[in-house]
Design a protein around this motif. Sequence first.
Motif, mmCIF file in Angstrom:
data_model
loop_
_atom_site.group_PDB
_atom_site.id
_atom_site.type_symbol
_atom_site.label_atom_id
_atom_site.label_comp_id
_atom_site.label_asym_id
_atom_site.label_seq_id
_atom_site.Cartn_x
_atom_site.Cartn_y
_atom_site.Cartn_z
ATOM 1 N N VAL A 109 2.975 11.729 1.092
ATOM 2 C CA VAL A 109 2.596 10.328 0.858
ATOM 3 C C VAL A 109 3.428 9.749 -0.282
ATOM 4 N N ASN A 110 3.881 8.516 -0.107
ATOM 5 C CA ASN A 110 4.520 7.785 -1.211
ATOM 6 C C ASN A 110 4.189 6.294 -1.087
ATOM 7 N N LYS A 111 4.500 5.570 -2.136
ATOM 8 C CA LYS A 111 4.137 4.147 -2.184
ATOM 9 C C LYS A 111 5.147 3.316 -1.395
ATOM 10 N N GLY A 139 0.800 -1.224 0.000
ATOM 11 C CA GLY A 139 0.000 0.000 0.000
ATOM 12 C C GLY A 139 0.831 1.272 0.000
ATOM 13 N N TYR A 140 0.329 2.266 0.746
ATOM 14 C CA TYR A 140 0.960 3.588 0.791
ATOM 15 C C TYR A 140 1.314 3.945 2.227
ATOM 16 N N SER A 192 -4.911 2.753 0.058
ATOM 17 C CA SER A 192 -4.972 3.651 -1.102
ATOM 18 C C SER A 192 -4.227 4.946 -0.809
ATOM 19 N N TYR A 193 -3.889 5.644 -1.881
ATOM 20 C CA TYR A 193 -3.214 6.939 -1.736
ATOM 21 C C TYR A 193 -4.129 7.921 -1.012
ATOM 22 N N LEU A 232 11.808 8.040 7.434
ATOM 23 C CA LEU A 232 10.912 7.651 8.522
ATOM 24 C C LEU A 232 9.470 7.669 8.019
ATOM 25 N N LYS A 233 8.787 6.516 8.142
ATOM 26 C CA LYS A 233 7.420 6.378 7.638
ATOM 27 C C LYS A 233 6.544 5.668 8.664
ATOM 28 N N PHE A 234 5.247 5.705 8.400
ATOM 29 C CA PHE A 234 4.325 4.860 9.162
ATOM 30 C C PHE A 234 3.114 4.564 8.284
#
Length: 230
Positions: free
Chosen positions: A220-222, A143-144, A200-201, A193-195
């Motif tokens: 936001v990125n994939k 996902g994203y 979906s986007y 750093l992501k979570f």
Amino acid sequence: MKRTITKHLLIATAFMHLAGCSSSGAHKKDDDILRSLTKEQKVTLLAMLEEYEDNQRAINAWKSHQPSLIRLSEIEEDLKTLIVQLSVLSQKRTTDSTTKSSQSPSNRVPTQPALKPSPASPTAVPAKREHSDVAKVSEPRIGYAVQLTALDSVEKLNAYWNQISRGYPTIVGAQVPFYEKTVDDNGKTLLRLKFGEFKSYREANITCEQMRSKGGSCFVNKNTEGTDLL
């Protein structure tokens, strides 16, 4: 003493007669000597002559059988060597038989077959991951995701995430942060750093907009892969 000499002389005379070595004159003289013998002396002489003949026959028999006896002696040595070799071979076969017997299936301790894991039922991948204290390697993500920042060490990422979780508790909630390695244009390795693993986007962007409305910074990125942040 005189009687002993006479006895030996008679024996020698008898031997010469047997061997045919005496001359005609000597032969007549010897006959006179033999006729002068007493009956007892003649018996003794005859016994000695018979003993001599027996000894000669024994010697001749020994000479005729000597090669066979020598061969028998050699065969005896060969038999001794063969017996030793057979004994060693028998011991080796006994040892091999014992080893094979101990390794035969009937002597092995039965073991239970390994249980095959039951196929896991297909389940939907959760959008959130539970935090773990065990270090994990990078693994695929779906996902994203919402990216917060990119720094050069895990320690800095932990400090930054602590600020985010305190500043936006209702937004990040129980989300488990993770990071993704990347290299910038200067060849420097950075950790993004992501979570989240949003389906979906649009869903990921709604969360990011909520943070922006409260003064936060994100985009936001994939998802591709990432390592859970400890």
